[in-house]
Write a protein that holds these residues in place. Structure first.
Motif, short mmCIF file in Angstrom:
data_model
loop_
_atom_site.label_atom_id
_atom_site.label_comp_id
_atom_site.label_asym_id
_atom_site.label_seq_id
_atom_site.Cartn_x
_atom_site.Cartn_y
_atom_site.Cartn_z
N GLY A 1 0.78 -1.23 0.00
CA GLY A 1 0.00 0.00 0.00
C GLY A 1 0.80 1.27 0.00
O GLY A 1 0.24 2.35 -0.16
N ASN A 2 2.12 1.21 0.16
CA ASN A 2 2.91 2.44 0.26
C ASN A 2 3.53 2.81 -1.09
O ASN A 2 3.54 2.03 -2.03
CB ASN A 2 4.00 2.29 1.33
CG ASN A 2 4.87 1.07 1.11
OD1 ASN A 2 5.15 0.71 -0.02
ND2 ASN A 2 5.27 0.43 2.20
N PHE A 3 4.06 4.04 -1.14
CA PHE A 3 4.62 4.55 -2.40
C PHE A 3 5.86 3.77 -2.82
O PHE A 3 6.13 3.62 -4.01
CB PHE A 3 4.95 6.04 -2.25
CG PHE A 3 5.47 6.66 -3.52
CD1 PHE A 3 4.67 6.75 -4.64
CD2 PHE A 3 6.77 7.15 -3.58
CE1 PHE A 3 5.14 7.32 -5.81
CE2 PHE A 3 7.25 7.72 -4.75
CZ PHE A 3 6.44 7.81 -5.86
N ILE B 1 -1.46 -2.77 -11.04
CA ILE B 1 -2.85 -2.53 -10.64
C ILE B 1 -3.50 -3.83 -10.17
O ILE B 1 -4.21 -3.85 -9.16
CB ILE B 1 -3.64 -1.90 -11.81
CG1 ILE B 1 -3.18 -0.47 -12.05
CG2 ILE B 1 -5.15 -1.94 -11.52
CD1 ILE B 1 -3.68 0.12 -13.35
N ARG C 1 -1.65 -4.50 -6.71
CA ARG C 1 -1.54 -3.50 -5.65
C ARG C 1 -2.53 -2.35 -5.76
O ARG C 1 -2.51 -1.43 -4.95
CB ARG C 1 -0.12 -2.94 -5.61
CG ARG C 1 0.93 -4.01 -5.36
CD ARG C 1 2.33 -3.47 -5.38
NE ARG C 1 3.31 -4.53 -5.15
CZ ARG C 1 4.62 -4.36 -5.20
NH1 ARG C 1 5.13 -3.16 -5.47
NH2 ARG C 1 5.44 -5.37 -4.99
N GLY C 2 -3.37 -2.34 -6.76
CA GLY C 2 -4.40 -1.32 -6.84
C GLY C 2 -4.03 -0.11 -7.70
O GLY C 2 -2.93 0.00 -8.22
N TRP C 3 -5.01 0.83 -7.79
CA TRP C 3 -4.93 1.97 -8.70
C TRP C 3 -4.23 3.20 -8.11
O TRP C 3 -3.97 4.16 -8.83
CB TRP C 3 -6.34 2.41 -9.09
CG TRP C 3 -7.04 1.49 -10.03
CD1 TRP C 3 -7.76 0.38 -9.71
CD2 TRP C 3 -7.09 1.59 -11.46
NE1 TRP C 3 -8.25 -0.22 -10.84
CE2 TRP C 3 -7.85 0.51 -11.94
CE3 TRP C 3 -6.56 2.50 -12.38
CZ2 TRP C 3 -8.10 0.31 -13.29
CZ3 TRP C 3 -6.81 2.30 -13.73
CH2 TRP C 3 -7.57 1.22 -14.16
N LYS C 4 -3.97 3.23 -6.84
CA LYS C 4 -3.62 4.45 -6.13
C LYS C 4 -2.51 5.25 -6.82
O LYS C 4 -2.69 6.44 -7.12
CB LYS C 4 -3.21 4.13 -4.70
CG LYS C 4 -2.92 5.37 -3.86
CD LYS C 4 -2.63 4.98 -2.41
CE LYS C 4 -2.36 6.22 -1.57
NZ LYS C 4 -2.06 5.87 -0.16
N TYR C 5 -1.38 4.64 -7.08
CA TYR C 5 -0.25 5.36 -7.67
C TYR C 5 -0.19 5.30 -9.20
O TYR C 5 0.24 6.28 -9.82
CB TYR C 5 1.06 4.85 -7.07
CG TYR C 5 1.13 5.09 -5.57
CD1 TYR C 5 1.26 6.38 -5.06
CD2 TYR C 5 1.03 4.04 -4.68
CE1 TYR C 5 1.29 6.61 -3.69
CE2 TYR C 5 1.06 4.26 -3.31
CZ TYR C 5 1.19 5.54 -2.83
OH TYR C 5 1.23 5.76 -1.47
N TRP D 1 -1.66 8.42 -11.12
CA TRP D 1 -0.76 9.57 -11.28
C TRP D 1 0.33 9.25 -12.29
O TRP D 1 0.78 10.13 -13.04
CB TRP D 1 -0.16 9.95 -9.94
CG TRP D 1 -1.17 10.51 -9.00
CD1 TRP D 1 -1.75 9.87 -7.92
CD2 TRP D 1 -1.76 11.81 -9.06
NE1 TRP D 1 -2.65 10.69 -7.31
CE2 TRP D 1 -2.69 11.89 -7.98
CE3 TRP D 1 -1.61 12.90 -9.91
CZ2 TRP D 1 -3.44 13.03 -7.75
CZ3 TRP D 1 -2.37 14.04 -9.68
CH2 TRP D 1 -3.26 14.10 -8.61
#
Length: 358
Positions: A129-131, A170, A173-177, A180
Motif C-alpha cells: 500500500g505504500n509509495f 494494478i 496493488r491497486g490503482w492508487k499510484y 498519477w
C-alpha cells in the motif's frame, strides 16, 4: 484453443505475405523467398514454444532476474552506434548469425516474468500500500527498460512496456499510484513528441495526413485507401493494389490494411474475433492460476500480446500516431514471431500446472 488460434493467425499472416510476394516474380525476384522465410520463423517459434512449455513456474521464476538482465543488456548495446543496426533512423536491431534480432521482443517476454516475480515476493505482499511499493519494482522496471528504448529511439515500445507494468501493478496493488503515473506519463509523451522534430512530423501526419499526401501522410492515406478498397468482402487474394507497393511495409507494420484490402471487413473482423477468443481462453488460465506468481505472470504475458495488437490496429486505422509495432503472429519477422510463441508456451505451462494442481 490457446495454441490453435495463434496457429490460425500465423497461417493467415503467411497467406498474406505469400500474396504480397507474388509480384516479385514479375520483377525477377523469387516470389517464394518471403513466405519460406516466414514459414521458418513460425517453425522456430513453435520450437521455442515447446521449450517454454517444458519450463515449470518455479524454473521460470528462478531465472527471471537473469532473463531481465539479458534483455536490459541487449537493449543498451542496441543503442550504441556501430553495434545496433540503424533502420529508418532508429537503432532497434542486432544482427545475429541467422536473423536480425529486435531486443524489444525479448524485453516484452522478460518484463512480465520479472514483474510477476517482484510483485509477488514476500516483501512486496507485506508492503503493497505504500509509495515504495510503486517505485519497486514498477517504476524501476519502467525506467530501466524505458531509457535504453528511448535512446534507440522507440517510443512505441516504451509505451507498451509501461502499460504492461501498470496493468500488472494494478492487478496486484491497486490503482492508487498508477493513476498519477498515467497522467505524468501522458504529459511526458506530449513533451517527447513536441521536442523531437521527427515525432512532430509523425503526429502532424496522423492529425492531418492530407496536408502532405505524397510524403509524411502517404503511408497513413494508403492504409485507409486499402481498407476502403476492400469494402465488405475484399478484392480477392493477390488482387490488391498493395501488390504494386503503394503501401510501404505492407508485410510488417501495415499487414492489417493489406488484409483489409484483399479480404475486406469480413477478413479483418475475423482476425479481431480470433484475438478476442484467444484473450477469453487465456483469461481462464489467469483465473485458475494457483499461485500469485502464475496469476500475475499469466496477466502480464497476455498483456504483452494484446497491447501490441491494439497499438498496431489503432495506428493503421488512424486512431493514434504510428509507432512501428508489428501485428502479433501476423507480421513478417523472426524475433516477434519467436517470442510471441514463447509466451504461448509459458501460458500453456501455467495451464498444465493448474490441471495438475486440480
Amino acid at each position: 484453443m490457446e495454441i490453435i488460434i495463434p496457429l490460425i493467425l500465423s497461417g493467415c499472416g503467411l497467406v498474406m505475405i505469400s500474396s504480397l510476394s507474388l509480384r516479385n516474380s514479375m520483377a525477377g525476384g523469387n516470389p517464394y523467398m518471403a513466405p519460406l522465410k516466414q514459414f521458418q520463423f513460425i517453425g522456430m517459434g513453435l520450437t521455442l514454444m515447446m521449450i517454454c512449455l517444458a519450463w515449470s513456474s518455479s524454473s521460470v521464476r528462478k531465472n527471471s532476474g537473469k532473463l531481465f538482465a539479458l534483455a536490459f543488456f541487449l537493449l543498451v548495446i542496441t543503442a550504441i552506434p556501430g553495434i545496433g543496426i540503424k533502420v529508418g533512423g532508429a537503432r532497434r536491431w542486432l544482427s545475429l548469425v541467422v536473423i536480425r534480432f529486435q531486443p524489444l521482443e525479448l524485453a516484452l517476454l522478460a518484463v512480465p516474468i520479472f514483474m510477476a516475480d517482484r510483485l509477488t515476493d514476500e516483501d512486496s505482499l507485506n508492503n503493497r500500500g505504500n509509495f515504495q511499493s510503486f517505485i519497486r519494482p514498477t517504476l524501476t522496471v519502467i525506467l530501466m527498460m524505458g531509457i535504453p528504448l528511448m535512446l534507440q529511439p522507440n517510443l512505441g515500445g516504451t509505451i507498451i512496456v509501461t502499460a504492461i507494468c501498470f496493468v500488472m501493478h494494478i492487478e496486484r496493488r491497486g490503482w492508487k499510484y498508477p493513476v498519477w503515473g498515467v497522467i505524468l506519463g501522458f504529459a511526458a509523451v506530449v513533451v517527447l513528441i513536441m521536442i523531437a522534430p521527427y515525432r512532430m512530423r509523425r503526429f502532424n501526419a496522423f492529425w492531418d495526413p492530407w496536408s502532405d499526401p505524397t510524403n509524411t501522410g502517404f503511408q497513413i492515406i494508403q492504409g485507409l485507401v486499402a481498407f476502403a478498397n476492400g469494402s465488405l468482402t475484399g478484392v480477392g487474394i493477390g488482387k490488391g493494389l498493395q501488390e504494386e507497393r503503394y503501401l510501404p511495409e505492407a508485410d510488417t507494420d501495415y499487414i492489417f490494411p493489406a488484409i483489409g484490402e484483399e479480404f475486406g471487413l469480413v477478413g479483418t473482423m475475423f482476425l479481431l474475433i480470433l484475438y478476442a477468443l484467444w484473450t477469453w481462453r487465456v483469461y481462464y488460465i489467469y483465473r485458475d492460476a494457483k499461485t500469485p506468481f502464475t496469476k500475475s505472470l499469466a496477466l502480464g504475458l497476455t498483456a504483452s500480446v494484446i497491447f501490441p495488437m491494439f497499438v498496431n490496429v489503432a495506428g493503421v486505422t488512424k486512431l493514434m500516431p504510428l509507432t512501428g509495432i508489428p501485428m502479433p503472429f501476423l507480421s513478417a519477422g523472426g524475433s516477434s514471431m519467436m517470442f510471441m510463441w514463447a509466451k504461448v508456451g509459458l501460458l500453456m505451462s501455467i495451464k498444465l500446472e493448474n490441471k495438475r494442481e486440480e
